[in-house]
Motif scaffolding. Structure first.
Motif, PDB file in Angstrom:
ATOM      1  N   ARG A 215       0.832  -1.197   0.000  1.00 14.94           N
ATOM      2  CA  ARG A 215       0.000   0.000   0.000  1.00 14.94           C
ATOM      3  C   ARG A 215       0.871   1.253   0.000  1.00 14.94           C
ATOM      4  N   SER A 216       2.018   1.174   0.651  1.00 14.85           N
ATOM      5  CA  SER A 216       2.903   2.347   0.664  1.00 14.85           C
ATOM      6  C   SER A 216       3.456   2.620  -0.733  1.00 14.85           C
ATOM      7  N   GLN A 217       3.699   1.580  -1.540  1.00 16.01           N
ATOM      8  CA  GLN A 217       4.122   1.801  -2.924  1.00 16.01           C
ATOM      9  C   GLN A 217       3.007   2.462  -3.725  1.00 16.01           C
ATOM     10  N   ALA A 218       1.770   2.058  -3.481  1.00 13.54           N
ATOM     11  CA  ALA A 218       0.633   2.667  -4.172  1.00 13.54           C
ATOM     12  C   ALA A 218       0.488   4.131  -3.772  1.00 13.54           C
ATOM     13  N   ALA A 219       0.654   4.433  -2.499  1.00 17.61           N
ATOM     14  CA  ALA A 219       0.554   5.817  -2.021  1.00 17.61           C
ATOM     15  C   ALA A 219       1.695   6.663  -2.583  1.00 17.61           C
ATOM     16  N   THR A 220       2.898   6.095  -2.642  1.00 17.22           N
ATOM     17  CA  THR A 220       4.043   6.811  -3.197  1.00 17.22           C
ATOM     18  C   THR A 220       3.836   7.101  -4.681  1.00 17.22           C
ATOM     19  N   ALA A 221       3.276   6.145  -5.408  1.00 12.33           N
ATOM     20  CA  ALA A 221       2.991   6.352  -6.829  1.00 12.33           C
ATOM     21  C   ALA A 221       1.986   7.479  -7.011  1.00 12.33           C
ATOM     22  N   ALA A 222       0.974   7.523  -6.162  1.00  9.94           N
ATOM     23  CA  ALA A 222      -0.029   8.591  -6.251  1.00  9.94           C
ATOM     24  C   ALA A 222       0.599   9.939  -5.908  1.00  9.94           C
ATOM     25  N   ARG A 223       1.436   9.967  -4.875  1.00  8.74           N
ATOM     26  CA  ARG A 223       2.102  11.208  -4.494  1.00  8.74           C
ATOM     27  C   ARG A 223       3.025  11.703  -5.593  1.00  8.74           C
ATOM     28  N   GLY A 224       3.642  10.773  -6.325  1.00  9.95           N
ATOM     29  CA  GLY A 224       4.576  11.134  -7.389  1.00  9.95           C
ATOM     30  C   GLY A 224       3.904  11.474  -8.710  1.00  9.95           C
TER      31      GLY A 224
END
Length: 125
Positions: A23-32
Motif C-alpha cells: 500500500r505504501s508503494q501505491a501511495a508513493t505512486a499517487a504522491r509522485g
C-alpha cells in the motif's frame, strides 16, 4: 469484503487488486503523480467509484483499468482480476526492450577505453 456503495481510497484499491505490491508503494505512486483517475492526477486519499478509469504508471509501462467493483481488503489474484477490466496495451516483447549494459559488481569505474567500447556498442560516437 466488498463495499458496493460509497467509495474507497485509490491507494488502498490499487493495493487490493494487486496493481502494487504494498500500500505504501501505491501511495508513493499517487504522491509522485503516477496515478490518474479519469485523466486527472490524484492524491492517495482520492475517493474511487465504480466506473472510474484508473491509469497507473509502473516500470516504464502504463496500466489502464476500469473499476468494476470496490474492495478495501487485499484478496487473491483470481478475485482481484474480477474487480477491474484491464484495457492496458500489451506488454512490450523482450525484443523491443533495450538491453542495458551491466558491469560486474566490484569492477570499479569504467576506464576511458571501456567507455569508448560501450559507446561503440551503443552506436554513439
Amino acid at each position: 469484503m466488498t463495499a458496493d456503495e460509497g467509495s474507497v481510497r485509490v491507494d488502498s484499491w490499487i493495493w487490493s487488486v494487486r496493481l502494487a505490491k504494498t500500500r505504501s508503494q501505491a501511495a508513493t505512486a499517487a504522491r509522485g503523480g503516477h496515478v490518474k483517475v479519469n485523466g486527472e492526477r490524484v492524491k492517495a486519499a482520492h475517493a474511487l467509484r465504480v466506473g472510474d478509469e484508473v491509469r497507473v504508471r509502473q516500470a516504464g509501462r502504463e496500466r489502464i483499468v476500469i473499476v468494476k467493483r470496490l474492495i478495501k481488503k487485499r484478496v487473491g489474484a483470481p478475485v482481484a482480476a474480477e474487480c477491474y477490466q484491464d484495457n492496458s496495451p500489451p506488454a512490450p516483447s523482450p525484443v523491443e526492450v533495450p538491453v542495458v549494459a551491466r558491469r560486474e559488481r566490484g569492477a570499479g569505474r569504467p576506464t576511458k577505453r571501456d567507455r569508448r567500447e560501450l559507446d561503440r556498442l551503443r552506436g554513439v560516437n
